[in-house]
Scaffold this motif. Structure first.
Motif, PDB file in Angstrom:
ATOM      1  N   GLN A 103     -39.992   4.606 -30.600  1.00 16.68           N
ATOM      2  CA  GLN A 103     -38.686   4.043 -30.929  1.00 16.68           C
ATOM      3  C   GLN A 103     -37.704   5.192 -31.182  1.00 16.68           C
ATOM      4  O   GLN A 103     -38.099   6.251 -31.667  1.00 16.68           O
ATOM      5  CB  GLN A 103     -38.763   3.180 -32.192  1.00 16.68           C
ATOM      6  CG  GLN A 103     -39.762   2.035 -32.109  1.00 16.68           C
ATOM      7  CD  GLN A 103     -39.780   1.200 -33.374  1.00 16.68           C
ATOM      8  OE1 GLN A 103     -38.734   0.751 -33.852  1.00 16.68           O
ATOM      9  NE2 GLN A 103     -40.966   0.994 -33.933  1.00 16.68           N
ATOM     10  N   GLN A 146     -34.143   5.857 -33.192  1.00 23.57           N
ATOM     11  CA  GLN A 146     -33.252   5.274 -34.195  1.00 23.57           C
ATOM     12  C   GLN A 146     -31.964   6.068 -34.294  1.00 23.57           C
ATOM     13  O   GLN A 146     -31.973   7.256 -34.622  1.00 23.57           O
ATOM     14  CB  GLN A 146     -33.947   5.236 -35.557  1.00 23.57           C
ATOM     15  CG  GLN A 146     -33.164   4.507 -36.630  1.00 23.57           C
ATOM     16  CD  GLN A 146     -33.920   4.467 -37.947  1.00 23.57           C
ATOM     17  OE1 GLN A 146     -34.273   5.505 -38.504  1.00 23.57           O
ATOM     18  NE2 GLN A 146     -34.181   3.271 -38.444  1.00 23.57           N
ATOM     19  N   ASP A 176     -26.771   4.783 -37.113  1.00 23.32           N
ATOM     20  CA  ASP A 176     -26.354   3.532 -37.740  1.00 23.32           C
ATOM     21  C   ASP A 176     -27.554   2.683 -38.163  1.00 23.32           C
ATOM     22  O   ASP A 176     -27.394   1.585 -38.692  1.00 23.32           O
ATOM     23  CB  ASP A 176     -25.446   2.729 -36.803  1.00 23.32           C
ATOM     24  CG  ASP A 176     -26.158   2.289 -35.524  1.00 23.32           C
ATOM     25  OD1 ASP A 176     -27.373   2.562 -35.375  1.00 23.32           O
ATOM     26  OD2 ASP A 176     -25.496   1.667 -34.664  1.00 23.32           O
ATOM     27  N   SER A 199     -29.909   1.385 -36.192  1.00 23.81           N
ATOM     28  CA  SER A 199     -30.481   0.555 -35.131  1.00 23.81           C
ATOM     29  C   SER A 199     -31.524   1.355 -34.358  1.00 23.81           C
ATOM     30  O   SER A 199     -31.371   2.548 -34.130  1.00 23.81           O
ATOM     31  CB  SER A 199     -29.386   0.083 -34.178  1.00 23.81           C
ATOM     32  OG  SER A 199     -28.756   1.190 -33.547  1.00 23.81           O
ATOM     33  N   GLU A 229     -34.087   1.495 -30.878  1.00 27.03           N
ATOM     34  CA  GLU A 229     -34.399   0.997 -29.544  1.00 27.03           C
ATOM     35  C   GLU A 229     -35.857   1.278 -29.240  1.00 27.03           C
ATOM     36  O   GLU A 229     -36.329   2.411 -29.406  1.00 27.03           O
ATOM     37  CB  GLU A 229     -33.521   1.667 -28.490  1.00 27.03           C
ATOM     38  CG  GLU A 229     -33.837   1.188 -27.078  1.00 27.03           C
ATOM     39  CD  GLU A 229     -32.994   1.878 -26.018  1.00 27.03           C
ATOM     40  OE1 GLU A 229     -33.164   1.540 -24.828  1.00 27.03           O
ATOM     41  OE2 GLU A 229     -32.177   2.743 -26.382  1.00 27.03           O
TER      42      GLU A 229
END
Length: 501
Positions: A294, A296, A299, A301, A303
């Motif tokens: 992942q 990050q 902010d 979030s 992906e």
């Protein structure tokens, strides 16, 4: 989906992480455009009253941020003008600009963010491409000179007819006698397209040959069958470069043809590289749809990058597998290892990895310099951030302490009565080989001289007690052999994989 960042290792061999190469953005009119957009949003917010009061709050925050940016840029411009106009000596404009850029990047306090000059940029690109500019021949020391082991296919050396056992005696008329292997190799390297003249000895004859330097690829994946009848495929990956994923797939297919039943993948000492390569390689071992890693953003979030045909092209490997890691396994090597561990149930063997959990982007400028800054975190499949923590192996097996010794960087430091770090390292070499019994304190005293004489007798060299290039080279070679013969982590991995069904 956003563009996937690339990863790389920097010039100091320290592990770095991913980067996106892009051209320097044009700043012209950006402020004016935002001012216009913000004005429109503010008018709309006022028109609808208090229902959208939060829009006004966001606008105020953006305006405040812009004002701070404008003030900062005015201050930088003021300092630049003051220095360029009033310093008592003329100042180079580029030097001032580079100093300002370096200062801003250094103020981040992030060792993985940096501004790189032309030579550093070229070095970085060579690392990413896993290539260098040269003649294309594997070489080794042979007495005072350098001998060709093998010319690499389709390179200037091969095309010029150079052969194994050819001895390189001079480069551009300068003798390589007495040069270290690194010094001799650097003499042969240079910019792509430039010419270099080599003086070659073949048998009893000498001749000159002129070669045009070219980009030479470097193999990053090696493999072989070990374990006798157990048929274990052993793969080492030195870094994650442009062609590493392709080389890795080739290795897996070749081992399959050789009858490999199980795999041991060695990621030790791998400082990282391209994130895309790690994704492609990890996907081969993971079921489609399962998470590889992942990313990050600041902010918060994240992906997820998941295994699938996009990365592995439909090629999957299901053999029992074990991965070796150590303190030198970083960034992309950790991405690969963590993905296999958490999403494919693969056991990790060795010692705790480095712990490099950030992502960098690289901005390229027109003057061939680049700026690399950290822009995100990367997380393991289960969402763990391993930064400064590393991956913990399932089976802990440390290498011998002497396996992590640094190189002796200056031969002239190894002389009687000298005190320096290179002497201490050298004493540790001798201690590991059983010739030095005292304390490795960095002082080249009588006990160190005695140890050198003892080693020289063992190696059938003239026992002078003085460290010359031949003595140091033999000690380094013997130490490397001892490290290999006492590789407890390798032994542990082989034992584990042998028991795995």
């Amino acid at each position: 989906m956003p563009e996937e960042p690339k990863q790389h290792t920097d010039a100091e061999k320290k592990p770095t992480n991913s980067h996106i190469k892009k051209k320097a953005p044009r700043q012209k009119r950006r402020v004016g455009l935002w001012t216009y957009i913000i004005s429109v949003v503010a008018a709309l917010a006022i028109g609808v009253g208090g229902t959208y009061w939060f829009i006004g709050r966001i606008v105020n925050q953006q305006l405040s941020s812009m004002q701070q940016t404008n003030q900062a840029m005015k201050k930088i411009q003021s300092v630049y003008s003051t220095i360029s106009e009033n310093y008592y000596q003329p100042v180079n404009a580029n030097k001032l600009a580079n100093g300002a850029i370096n200062g801003m990047v250094n103020s981040l306090g992030d060792k993985f963010s940096e501004y790189m000059d032309k030579s550093e940029t070229e070095s970085l690109n060579d690392t990413i491409d896993s290539s260098f500019s040269g003649i294309g021949a594997q070489v080794q020391k042979s007495g005072s000179y350098v001998q060709i082991i093998s010319p690499i296919a389709k390179t200037p050396a091969k095309k010029a007819g150079l052969k194994p056992k050819d001895v390189i005696k001079a480069v551009d008329g300068k003798s390589v006698a007495g040069k270290t292997l690194t010094e001799a190799v650097n003499m042969m390297r240079g910019k792509v397209g430039t010419k270099v003249k080599l003086t070659i000895q073949r048998g009893t004859s000498n001749f000159d040959v002129t070669l045009k330097r070219a980009k030479i690829p470097v193999t990053t994946v090696n493999y072989k069958i070990v374990g006798g009848k157990k048929k274990i495929g052993y793969i080492t990956v030195s870094t994650f470069s442009t062609d590493t994923a392709k080389e890795f797939k080739t290795a897996l297919k070749a081992l399959d043809k050789k009858g490999a039943k199980k795999l041991v993948i060695d990621m030790r000492g791998n400082p990282g590289g391209l994130m895309t390569a790690a994704l492609k390689m990890a996907s081969i071992f993971i079921k489609d749809g399962k998470t590889i890693m992942q990313v990050q953003e600041r902010d918060g979030s994240a992906e997820k990058y998941v295994a699938g045909k996009k990365y592995d092209g439909g090629f999957k490997e299901t053999k029992p597998t074990t991965v070796l890691i150590d303190g030198g396994s970083a960034s992309a090597a950790e991405i690969f290892s963590a993905a296999l561990h958490q999403s494919a149930g693969v056991k990790l063997v060795g010692s705790k990895s480095y712990g490099k959990g950030t992502v960098q982007t690289v901005t390229s400028f027109s003057d061939k310099t680049e700026m690399k800054i950290t822009v995100a975190k990367w997380l393991t499949p289960n969402g763990t951030w391993i930064n400064k923590k590393g991956l913990t192996p399932d089976v802990k097996a440390d290498e011998p302490s002497y396996a992590s010794l640094t190189i002796v960087s200056k031969l002239s430091d190894l002389a009687a009565d000298k005190v320096n770090p290179n002497v201490k390292t050298f004493q540790q070499y001798l201690k590991a080989l059983g010739y030095f019994k005292g304390s490795a304190n960095g002082y080249f005293g009588p006990s160190t001289t005695t140890a050198v004489k003892a080693y020289q007798k063992h190696a059938k060299l003239t026992a002078t007690g003085k460290v010359d290039k031949q003595t140091l080279a033999k000690i380094e070679t013997e130490l490397a052999t001892k490290i290999s013969d006492n590789d407890k982590a390798y032994d542990a991995a082989m034992e584990l994989i042998s028991k795995t069904n």
